[in-house]
Design a protein around this motif. Structure first.
Motif, PDB file in Angstrom:
ATOM      1  N   GLU A 254       0.809  -1.227   0.000  1.00  0.00           N
ATOM      2  CA  GLU A 254       0.000   0.000   0.000  1.00  0.00           C
ATOM      3  C   GLU A 254       0.837   1.269   0.000  1.00  0.00           C
ATOM      4  O   GLU A 254       0.312   2.354  -0.210  1.00  0.00           O
ATOM      5  CB  GLU A 254      -0.943   0.029   1.208  1.00  0.00           C
ATOM      6  N   SER A 255       2.142   1.155   0.224  1.00  0.00           N
ATOM      7  CA  SER A 255       3.001   2.326   0.411  1.00  0.00           C
ATOM      8  C   SER A 255       3.538   2.872  -0.902  1.00  0.00           C
ATOM      9  O   SER A 255       3.871   2.125  -1.814  1.00  0.00           O
ATOM     10  CB  SER A 255       4.191   1.955   1.293  1.00  0.00           C
ATOM     11  N   ASP A 256       3.636   4.193  -0.948  1.00  0.00           N
ATOM     12  CA  ASP A 256       4.306   4.830  -2.075  1.00  0.00           C
ATOM     13  C   ASP A 256       5.813   4.690  -1.887  1.00  0.00           C
ATOM     14  O   ASP A 256       6.319   4.850  -0.768  1.00  0.00           O
ATOM     15  CB  ASP A 256       3.945   6.316  -2.152  1.00  0.00           C
TER      16      ASP A 256
ATOM     17  N   LYS B  93       7.038   8.294   9.459  1.00  0.00           N
ATOM     18  CA  LYS B  93       7.175   7.788  10.820  1.00  0.00           C
ATOM     19  C   LYS B  93       7.172   6.269  10.751  1.00  0.00           C
ATOM     20  O   LYS B  93       6.528   5.679   9.874  1.00  0.00           O
ATOM     21  CB  LYS B  93       6.009   8.258  11.687  1.00  0.00           C
ATOM     22  N   VAL B  94       7.878   5.632  11.683  1.00  0.00           N
ATOM     23  CA  VAL B  94       7.972   4.172  11.672  1.00  0.00           C
ATOM     24  C   VAL B  94       7.472   3.582  12.986  1.00  0.00           C
ATOM     25  O   VAL B  94       7.503   4.236  14.027  1.00  0.00           O
ATOM     26  CB  VAL B  94       9.425   3.695  11.421  1.00  0.00           C
ATOM     27  N   ALA B  95       7.018   2.335  12.907  1.00  0.00           N
ATOM     28  CA  ALA B  95       6.681   1.578  14.112  1.00  0.00           C
ATOM     29  C   ALA B  95       7.961   1.368  14.902  1.00  0.00           C
ATOM     30  O   ALA B  95       9.039   1.200  14.328  1.00  0.00           O
ATOM     31  CB  ALA B  95       6.057   0.247  13.721  1.00  0.00           C
ATOM     32  N   SER B  96       7.867   1.370  16.218  1.00  0.00           N
ATOM     33  CA  SER B  96       9.080   1.250  17.037  1.00  0.00           C
ATOM     34  C   SER B  96       9.696  -0.143  16.976  1.00  0.00           C
ATOM     35  O   SER B  96      10.917  -0.280  17.049  1.00  0.00           O
ATOM     36  CB  SER B  96       8.808   1.653  18.480  1.00  0.00           C
TER      37      SER B  96
ATOM     38  N   ARG C 201      10.396   9.393  12.969  1.00  0.00           N
ATOM     39  CA  ARG C 201      11.064   8.827  11.793  1.00  0.00           C
ATOM     40  C   ARG C 201      12.287   8.030  12.246  1.00  0.00           C
ATOM     41  O   ARG C 201      12.842   8.290  13.307  1.00  0.00           O
ATOM     42  CB  ARG C 201      11.494   9.922  10.827  1.00  0.00           C
ATOM     43  N   ALA C 202      12.684   7.068  11.424  1.00  0.00           N
ATOM     44  CA  ALA C 202      13.865   6.267  11.765  1.00  0.00           C
ATOM     45  C   ALA C 202      15.129   6.979  11.314  1.00  0.00           C
ATOM     46  O   ALA C 202      15.220   7.453  10.177  1.00  0.00           O
ATOM     47  CB  ALA C 202      13.780   4.897  11.097  1.00  0.00           C
TER      48      ALA C 202
ATOM     49  N   LYS D 192       9.718   1.758   1.693  1.00  0.00           N
ATOM     50  CA  LYS D 192       8.297   1.454   1.495  1.00  0.00           C
ATOM     51  C   LYS D 192       7.682   1.318   2.887  1.00  0.00           C
ATOM     52  O   LYS D 192       7.542   0.223   3.419  1.00  0.00           O
ATOM     53  CB  LYS D 192       8.110   0.166   0.684  1.00  0.00           C
ATOM     54  N   ILE D 193       7.359   2.459   3.494  1.00  0.00           N
ATOM     55  CA  ILE D 193       6.786   2.513   4.838  1.00  0.00           C
ATOM     56  C   ILE D 193       5.358   3.047   4.723  1.00  0.00           C
ATOM     57  O   ILE D 193       5.139   4.098   4.113  1.00  0.00           O
ATOM     58  CB  ILE D 193       7.605   3.450   5.762  1.00  0.00           C
ATOM     59  N   SER D 194       4.413   2.350   5.309  1.00  0.00           N
ATOM     60  CA  SER D 194       3.029   2.796   5.300  1.00  0.00           C
ATOM     61  C   SER D 194       2.879   4.083   6.104  1.00  0.00           C
ATOM     62  O   SER D 194       3.266   4.132   7.274  1.00  0.00           O
ATOM     63  CB  SER D 194       2.117   1.717   5.894  1.00  0.00           C
ATOM     64  N   ALA D 195       2.296   5.115   5.481  1.00  0.00           N
ATOM     65  CA  ALA D 195       2.053   6.371   6.182  1.00  0.00           C
ATOM     66  C   ALA D 195       0.978   6.187   7.250  1.00  0.00           C
ATOM     67  O   ALA D 195       0.906   6.961   8.200  1.00  0.00           O
ATOM     68  CB  ALA D 195       1.633   7.444   5.183  1.00  0.00           C
TER      69      ALA D 195
END
Length: 116
Positions: A31-33, A76-79, A96-97, A49-52
């Motif tokens: 699903e990620s851009d 932003k990323v999951a921890s 963000r990572a 490719k991180i889901s917003a």
């Protein structure tokens, strides 16, 4: 090259565990851009490719030369995350990572965000 029967037991284990992690975030990746940094075949070439929506997904860093490369994700990323050897990850103040990847030789580093 391409001879799967000659892959070592450690190689088979690595491939299996990497695929298991990918399967946890494949829908988020789909699903990620895409965010691409660097020129194809240059060092570094980075694909994000991180889901917003969820912060889950992957970052892959390719390098053709030795060195240490830094990258901050666009999203932003999951921890919870997993990263290849030689990769350090921290989060900045907005989630963000902040990634630092060290390459001893040409290759790739993979990071999955939102995996167990």
């Amino acid at each position: 090259m391409g001879d799967l029967l000659s892959v070592s037991d450690a190689g088979v284990s690595f491939i299996g565990s990497t695929l298991a992690r990918f399967k946890q975030v494949r829908d988020d990746i789909t699903e990620s851009d895409p965010v691409v940094t660097g020129v194809i075949s240059a060092s570094p070439e980075i694909h994000e490719k991180i889901s917003a929506t969820t912060g889950r997904g992957a970052v892959v860093i390719f390098a053709t030369t030795r060195g240490t490369y830094q990258y901050i994700t666009s999203h932003k990323v999951a921890s919870e995350h997993w990263a290849s050897d030689g990769v350090a990850v921290a989060q900045d103040s907005v989630g963000r990572a902040k990634i630092e990847a060290t390459f001893d030789k040409p290759g790739a580093k993979i990071l999955f965000f939102g995996v167990r």
